[in-house]
Design an enzyme around this catalytic site. Structure first.
Site, PDB file in Angstrom:
ATOM      1  N   LYS A  12       1.103  -1.273  -0.007  1.00  0.00           N
ATOM      2  CA  LYS A  12      -0.138   0.014  -0.055  1.00  0.00           C
ATOM      3  C   LYS A  12       0.743   1.141  -0.077  1.00  0.00           C
ATOM      4  O   LYS A  12       2.121   1.369   0.339  1.00  0.00           O
ATOM      5  CB  LYS A  12      -0.924  -0.151   1.508  1.00  0.00           C
ATOM      6  CG  LYS A  12      -0.306  -0.042   2.715  1.00  0.00           C
ATOM      7  CD  LYS A  12       0.190   1.251   3.154  1.00  0.00           C
ATOM      8  CE  LYS A  12       0.924   1.202   4.322  1.00  0.00           C
ATOM      9  NZ  LYS A  12       1.712   2.379   4.722  1.00  0.00           N
ATOM     10  N   PRO A  93       9.432  -4.412  -0.267  1.00  0.00           N
ATOM     11  CA  PRO A  93      10.478  -3.726   0.523  1.00  0.00           C
ATOM     12  C   PRO A  93      10.259  -3.749   1.688  1.00  0.00           C
ATOM     13  O   PRO A  93       9.053  -3.127   2.305  1.00  0.00           O
ATOM     14  CB  PRO A  93      10.919  -2.560  -0.172  1.00  0.00           C
ATOM     15  CG  PRO A  93      10.474  -2.518  -1.608  1.00  0.00           C
ATOM     16  CD  PRO A  93       9.073  -3.498  -1.600  1.00  0.00           C
ATOM     17  N   GLY A 100       4.434  -4.159   4.361  1.00  0.00           N
ATOM     18  CA  GLY A 100       4.830  -5.207   3.930  1.00  0.00           C
ATOM     19  C   GLY A 100       4.389  -6.296   4.978  1.00  0.00           C
ATOM     20  O   GLY A 100       3.890  -7.462   4.572  1.00  0.00           O
ATOM     21  N   SER A 102       2.114  -5.835   7.282  1.00  0.00           N
ATOM     22  CA  SER A 102       0.529  -6.309   7.291  1.00  0.00           C
ATOM     23  C   SER A 102      -0.040  -6.587   6.065  1.00  0.00           C
ATOM     24  O   SER A 102      -1.255  -7.317   6.124  1.00  0.00           O
ATOM     25  CB  SER A 102      -0.150  -4.549   7.497  1.00  0.00           C
ATOM     26  OG  SER A 102       0.572  -4.033   8.717  1.00  0.00           O
ATOM     27  N   ASP A 132      -2.757  -1.390  10.334  1.00  0.00           N
ATOM     28  CA  ASP A 132      -2.693  -1.210   8.774  1.00  0.00           C
ATOM     29  C   ASP A 132      -3.708  -2.513   8.077  1.00  0.00           C
ATOM     30  O   ASP A 132      -4.078  -2.507   6.777  1.00  0.00           O
ATOM     31  CB  ASP A 132      -1.632  -1.165   7.742  1.00  0.00           C
ATOM     32  CG  ASP A 132      -0.638   0.110   7.862  1.00  0.00           C
ATOM     33  OD1 ASP A 132      -1.419   1.185   8.367  1.00  0.00           O
ATOM     34  OD2 ASP A 132       0.596   0.065   7.808  1.00  0.00           O
TER      35      ASP A 132
END
Length: 283
Positions: A12, A93, A100, A102, A132
């Protein structure tokens, strides 16, 4: 017959982010516009014929207090699960503000729901693992408020054409960035104004750059290349530049790509559709 499922779980970006007051137990309330983007971790969940729950990464890496394993344990505690083997192939990353960990926890929740017919897992459960996770579980373009439990689907004023820059040598830890924010503060902005005029902001940017001034180079590349809208995502360290002009994007993104290649940076180019929808929600 033992069942299995494969999930692609997307990263996201925060197009804007306000950090507000703290709640009664000390968590920061947030107000943010969040969009899923086409960078994915691959998750394979395989049913076992016993009660063991195993999680591993293709890379062989491991994480202290792994968020994904916390999600497995919580769902098992509430719903009851047979044994599973979970393998995660990471491409998002780490420590860049792209969600990442989440994304993996949300993907595991979706996978377990589908594999074992659990029904929709409510935000009141998901939020206990990470702020998140509810918005990443449902996906799409959303406004995330409170600790992250309040998710509202939104439509952007237009499609956005995006360059995202990541320096893999910079890993920022969310807790440290919030702690520094509490010490030095940050810039506030208007979410409603963003939804009209697409002027981005991030209350955590000042704290992140105070911890790691090197990350400012990403911002400078995007601005120098011609993006008029540039912002850090999440708690950093990645920055994105965007424009609603697809023609301008073609030229600007080439300039970013050339400089990113010369400096060994990751450069992702993609479109965020204005009306990207989320799945049905359960509170």
């Amino acid at each position: 017959m033992l069942k299995d499922i494969e999930i692609l779980s997307s990263a996201k970006v925060n197009l804007c982010l306000n950090v507000e007051d703290k709640d009664d137990i000390g968590f920061h309330n947030l107000d943010s516009i969040v969009a899923n983007i086409p960078i994915y971790d691959r998750i394979i969940i395989t049913e076992r014929n016993d009660s063991e729950k195993n999680l591993s990464y293709v890379s062989g890496e491991s994480f202290t207090d792994d968020v994904s394993m916390r999600m497995v344990r919580l769902i098992d505690e509430i719903y009851g699960l047979p044994g599973v083997d979970i393998v995660i192939e990471k491409h998002i990353p780490v420590g860049a503000g792209l969600g990442g960990s989440s994304a993996d926890a949300a993907g595991i929740a979706r996978g377990l729901k589908s594999l074992f017919n659990l029904g929709e897992i409510p935000n009141s459960i998901l939020i206990n693992v990470g702020s998140d996770i509810p918005c990443m579980y449902y996906g799409g373009n959303t406004r995330m408020q409170g600790r992250g439990e309040k998710i509202t689907p939104i439509t952007l004023p237009s499609d956005l054409y995006v360059s995202l820059l990541v320096d893999r040598s910079i890993v920022l830890h969310t807790g440290r960035v919030f702690k520094r924010y509490d010490e030095i503060g940050g810039e506030a902005g208007s979410i409603d104004s963003f939804l009209k005029f697409l002027i981005p902001f991030n209350s955590l940017e000042r704290a992140a750059l105070d911890i790691c001034p090197k990350a400012n180079a990403l911002k400078e590349i995007l601005e120098r290349s011609g993006y008029g809208r540039v912002v850090m995502t999440g708690s950093g360290s990645a920055f994105l530049g965007f424009t609603p002009d697809s023609t301008a994007f073609q030229g600007i993104s080439v300039l970013v790509e050339n400089e990113a290649r010369n400096k060994g940076l990751l450069h992702y180019r993609f479109k965020i559709s204005s009306g990207l929808k989320i799945s049905k929600m359960k509170s």
